[in-house]
Design an enzyme around this catalytic site. Structure first.
Site, PDB file in Angstrom:
ATOM      1  N   LEU A  75      63.388  11.066 -27.706  1.00 55.54           N
ATOM      2  CA  LEU A  75      62.093  11.049 -28.401  1.00 55.54           C
ATOM      3  C   LEU A  75      61.948   9.815 -29.283  1.00 55.54           C
ATOM      4  O   LEU A  75      61.416   9.889 -30.394  1.00 55.54           O
ATOM      5  CB  LEU A  75      61.898  12.323 -29.232  1.00 55.54           C
ATOM      6  CG  LEU A  75      61.875  13.651 -28.453  1.00 55.54           C
ATOM      7  CD1 LEU A  75      61.727  14.819 -29.418  1.00 55.54           C
ATOM      8  CD2 LEU A  75      60.765  13.660 -27.436  1.00 55.54           C
ATOM      9  N   CYS A  76      62.444   8.676 -28.790  1.00 59.08           N
ATOM     10  CA  CYS A  76      62.310   7.434 -29.556  1.00 59.08           C
ATOM     11  C   CYS A  76      61.846   6.291 -28.650  1.00 59.08           C
ATOM     12  O   CYS A  76      62.288   5.147 -28.794  1.00 59.08           O
ATOM     13  CB  CYS A  76      63.621   7.076 -30.249  1.00 59.08           C
ATOM     14  SG  CYS A  76      65.071   7.093 -29.195  1.00 59.08           S
ATOM     15  N   GLY A  77      60.956   6.609 -27.715  1.00 55.88           N
ATOM     16  CA  GLY A  77      60.363   5.576 -26.881  1.00 55.88           C
ATOM     17  C   GLY A  77      61.392   4.894 -25.992  1.00 55.88           C
ATOM     18  O   GLY A  77      62.267   5.529 -25.405  1.00 55.88           O
TER      19      GLY A  77
END
Length: 306
Positions: A75-77
């Site tokens: 969930l951090c690109g």
């Protein structure tokens, strides 16, 4: 979608608040890194590099160890993907040239990525990506230095994401071991400071002994600086990713609301049409019943008249 939006919005705010603390930790580590770099430079200039195996390059590089720093969570690109792709490209290029490799993963995402693809993993570290400590850097540094001194690897490369600002980060590859003179003078890829007059030191014991003791600490300091940069970059990537997810959730809510309102309006219109049609049918049936009931009465009145 509204529940998901609340989660992504909360994660965005948490990441934004952690960026500030991560930036402060990066800034706080700079004076120590600069000071130990200056001391190592002075020791190397004093002739201490002749006795240190960490400053001697191998004549032939057979095995290169890549210390890959990623996050423990997603969930951090594209934060994890950028480091993984850069490392994978270097490994493939080295294999094509006939050299071997070993991967030292830092972060659970790197471990899962390279293990799934069948790469050789020499060691793995994890559980501290968003808040690393110097003890974590010390454990990594001791392992890579020991592997180099035992001859298991001939070179160690550090691959991580450097934090430039909250809106700008870049994937970089830095040579870690051996520490040749240019690397020592540059210190973590920075240009040497030419301002000021260098001081004249007297070393006790000799520079070689001090350098042998100090160089592992210097490696640990560079790894620690890389871990702090990676942690700050992870928070910055996560903030942007969660903001994008929140914006996408808002747009999806708007679209779904329009679709729902349109479907509801169609349902209401259909129900109204059914009610109107039913009312007209009932009215027609009532009129028929009225005509059927009046028929016998008309016959009775006609007979009475006659």
């Amino acid at each position: 979608v509204q529940a998901t939006k609340k989660i992504t919005r909360a994660m965005e705010l948490i990441a934004a608040s952690r960026i500030v603390k991560a930036q402060q930790r990066v800034a706080a580590a700079v004076p120590y890194s600069d000071s130990i770099t200056d001391v190592v430079k002075d020791l190397a200039a004093a002739g201490g590099n002749s006795q240190s195996p960490l400053l001697v390059s191998r004549p032939e590089v057979k095995t290169t160890a890549y210390v890959v720093i990623t996050a423990d969570r997603g969930l951090c690109g594209g934060y994890n993907a950028g480091v993984q792709r850069a490392t994978e490209g270097e490994i493939k290029a080295g294999v094509l040239q006939g050299s071997n490799y070993a991967v030292v993963t830092v972060g659970r995402k790197a471990l899962g990525y390279f293990r799934f693809r069948g790469y050789t993993i020499a060691q793995s570290f994890g559980g501290f990506s968003d808040n690393p400590t110097y003890a974590d850097a010390k454990a990594i540094g001791e392992y890579v230095v020991d592997a180099y001194l035992r001859g298991e690897v001939d070179r160690v490369e550090l691959v991580y994401t450097r934090f430039i600002s909250a809106g700008s980060q870049e994937v970089v590859q830095r040579p870690l071991v051996p520490l040749d003179r240019e690397v020592v003078q540059g210190g973590d890829g920075k240009a040497p400071d030419a301002a000021g007059t260098p001081a004249d030191y007297e070393f006790e014991p000799d520079p070689g002994t001090i350098l042998d003791t100090l160089l592992p600490r210097y490696v640990e300091a560079r790894i620690y600086a890389a871990l702090l940069n990676a942690a700050a970059s992870e928070h910055a990537f996560r903030q942007r990713a969660m903001k994008s997810a929140t914006d996408n959730a808002e747009e999806l809510i708007r679209k779904l609301s329009r679709i729902m309102n349109r479907a509801r309006q169609d349902s209401i219109t259909t129900e109204i049409m059914e009610i109107v049609g039913g009312a007209e049918a009932l009215a027609g049936d009532a009129k028929k019943h009225q005509q059927v009931d009046l028929g016998p009465l008309d016959d009775t009145l006609s007979a009475a008249t006659h």
